[in-house]
Scaffold this active site. Structure first.
Site, mmCIF file in Angstrom:
data_model
loop_
_atom_site.group_PDB
_atom_site.id
_atom_site.type_symbol
_atom_site.label_atom_id
_atom_site.label_comp_id
_atom_site.label_asym_id
_atom_site.label_seq_id
_atom_site.Cartn_x
_atom_site.Cartn_y
_atom_site.Cartn_z
ATOM 1 N N GLY A 149 -2.576 -4.612 -0.303
ATOM 2 C CA GLY A 149 -1.271 -4.775 -0.923
ATOM 3 C C GLY A 149 -0.277 -5.428 0.017
ATOM 4 N N CYS A 150 0.896 -5.791 -0.523
ATOM 5 C CA CYS A 150 1.894 -6.528 0.255
ATOM 6 C C CYS A 150 2.589 -5.639 1.283
ATOM 7 C CB CYS A 150 2.911 -7.172 -0.682
ATOM 8 S SG CYS A 150 3.620 -6.050 -1.903
ATOM 9 N N TYR A 151 3.073 -4.481 0.849
ATOM 10 C CA TYR A 151 3.688 -3.558 1.796
ATOM 11 C C TYR A 151 2.689 -3.166 2.883
ATOM 12 C CZ TYR A 151 7.974 -2.427 -0.883
ATOM 13 O OH TYR A 151 9.195 -2.460 -1.508
ATOM 14 N N THR A 152 1.459 -2.911 2.463
ATOM 15 C CA THR A 152 0.454 -2.431 3.413
ATOM 16 C C THR A 152 0.089 -3.494 4.432
ATOM 17 O OG1 THR A 152 -1.242 -3.009 1.792
ATOM 18 C CG2 THR A 152 -0.544 -0.747 1.851
ATOM 19 N N CYS A 154 1.914 -5.935 5.555
ATOM 20 C CA CYS A 154 3.022 -6.098 6.484
ATOM 21 C C CYS A 154 3.120 -4.906 7.440
ATOM 22 C CB CYS A 154 4.327 -6.264 5.708
ATOM 23 S SG CYS A 154 5.653 -7.039 6.668
#
Length: 346
Positions: A149-152, A154
């Site tokens: 995922g995107c948050y993960t 980063c």
């Protein structure tokens, strides 16, 4: 040519896959899958592809698609792929899933945080977590790949070197993250309407965001033990971007040079990881439209903490771009093929 099919091609991540793959010299898109727009021209849904894509949207028949494609991308809601995947599909082609269905190794954790039953738990163990710069060797052998995922992406990439080297107290990690509205998908939701988001910033899913166990699991592998973090996401009024600011107590009296050396140890040869100059902190505007992640840190000598910030485009490095990067690795191509995109500004 690699023949690619995209299920969920008319969502934000799906259309970004289309944009990237159209520029990839080794790929031909053979299937634009969309339940909502079957038999409609893809370019009618996304006018930016007018006179570029003439194809008609098809359904989501993976059993047929696996006979026509070498790789299937599924940019679909949680639970979809687990409900339709089977050994026959995996025997015929590779699958890169942009949902969370195969990211977490503990099915009980998945079902607790996502609130749905996992329909294919027998395939979880064989799935590879596709964080390219960290799991590259496993990705090369993958058939079923779980795109992070995107948050993960980063958060993990920002903290990985320090956690791996045990330079921070993992019980003190706090991740404060901001996301543009495209991270919520293309579906109509009142909290994401312009008037609801514009001129405002808000935390959401506080102490309960579904990316939390994913971050904990992957950083736990780096550390060699269980990790429990505080993760708080915020919605900000911009289209794209993730900015994660991470805080942790240092385990020693480390200087800027000590920490810089560790980041260079892990990332200096990684094309898509940009370690910024001292004093320059990441900004989402400098990665927009690209597959880069920008990272930098500050040592707070007063508190004995390190503050690490990372920025990426949630639609590219946080979703479709990383999926294409994973495909390149899986098929033995140049990892940067189709992804050497200069960030867009303004």
């Amino acid at each position: 040519m690699i023949k690619a099919g995209i299920i969920g091609s008319t969502g934000y991540a799906g259309q970004e896959l289309v944009r990237l793959l159209l520029q990839h010299k080794e790929v031909e898109i053979v299937w634009y899958g969309s339940r909502s727009y079957v038999d409609e021209k893809f370019s009618k849904v996304f006018g930016n592809t007018f006179k570029i894509v003439e194809d008609i949207c098809k359904g989501d028949d993976l059993d047929q698609l696996c006979k026509e494609a070498d790789v299937i991308f599924t940019a679909t809601p949680q639970g979809y792929l687990a409900g339709v995947i089977n050994e026959n599909i995996l025997a015929n082609c590779k699958v890169i899933d942009l949902s969370a269905d195969f990211r977490l190794k503990d099915v009980n954790v998945y079902e607790k945080w996502y609130g749905i039953e996992h329909k294919a738990p027998e395939l979880i163990e064989g799935a590879v977590y596709g964080l390219c710069e960290i799991n590259r060797e496993d990705i090369k052998k993958a058939t079923l790949l779980a795109n992070p995922g995107c948050y993960t992406t980063c958060s993990i990439m920002s903290m990985y070197p320090l956690v791996k080297e045990h330079m921070v107290d993992v019980d003190t990690i706090i991740v404060d993250a901001k996301s543009g509205t495209s991270g919520a998908g293309r579906g109509a939701k009142v909290p994401n309407l312009f008037c609801e988001v514009n001129e405002s910033i808000k935390p959401y899913a506080v102490a309960s965001h579904r990316h939390t166990p994913e971050i904990e699991e992957q950083l736990g592998y780096a550390y060699g033990g269980d990790i429990c973090i505080n993760f708080t996401p915020h919605l900000v009024p911009m289209n794209r971007g993730i900015l994660a600011t991470c805080y942790a107590k240092l385990t020693g009296d480390y200087s800027y040079e000590d920490i810089k050396a560790v980041y260079e140890k892990y990332y200096k040869d990684e094309f898509f990881v940009r370690l910024l100059d001292k004093g320059v902190m990441p900004e989402t505007r400098w990665v927009e439209g690209s597959n880069f992640i920008d990272i930098n840190f500050v040592v707070d000598e007063r508190t004995g903490r390190v503050i690490v910030a990372g920025a990426l485009d949630n639609m590219v490095k946080g979703a479709a771009g990383q999926a294409v990067q994973n495909m390149n690795i899986m098929f033995g191509l140049d990892e940067t093929e189709g992804l050497k995109l200069v960030p867009v500004f303004p």
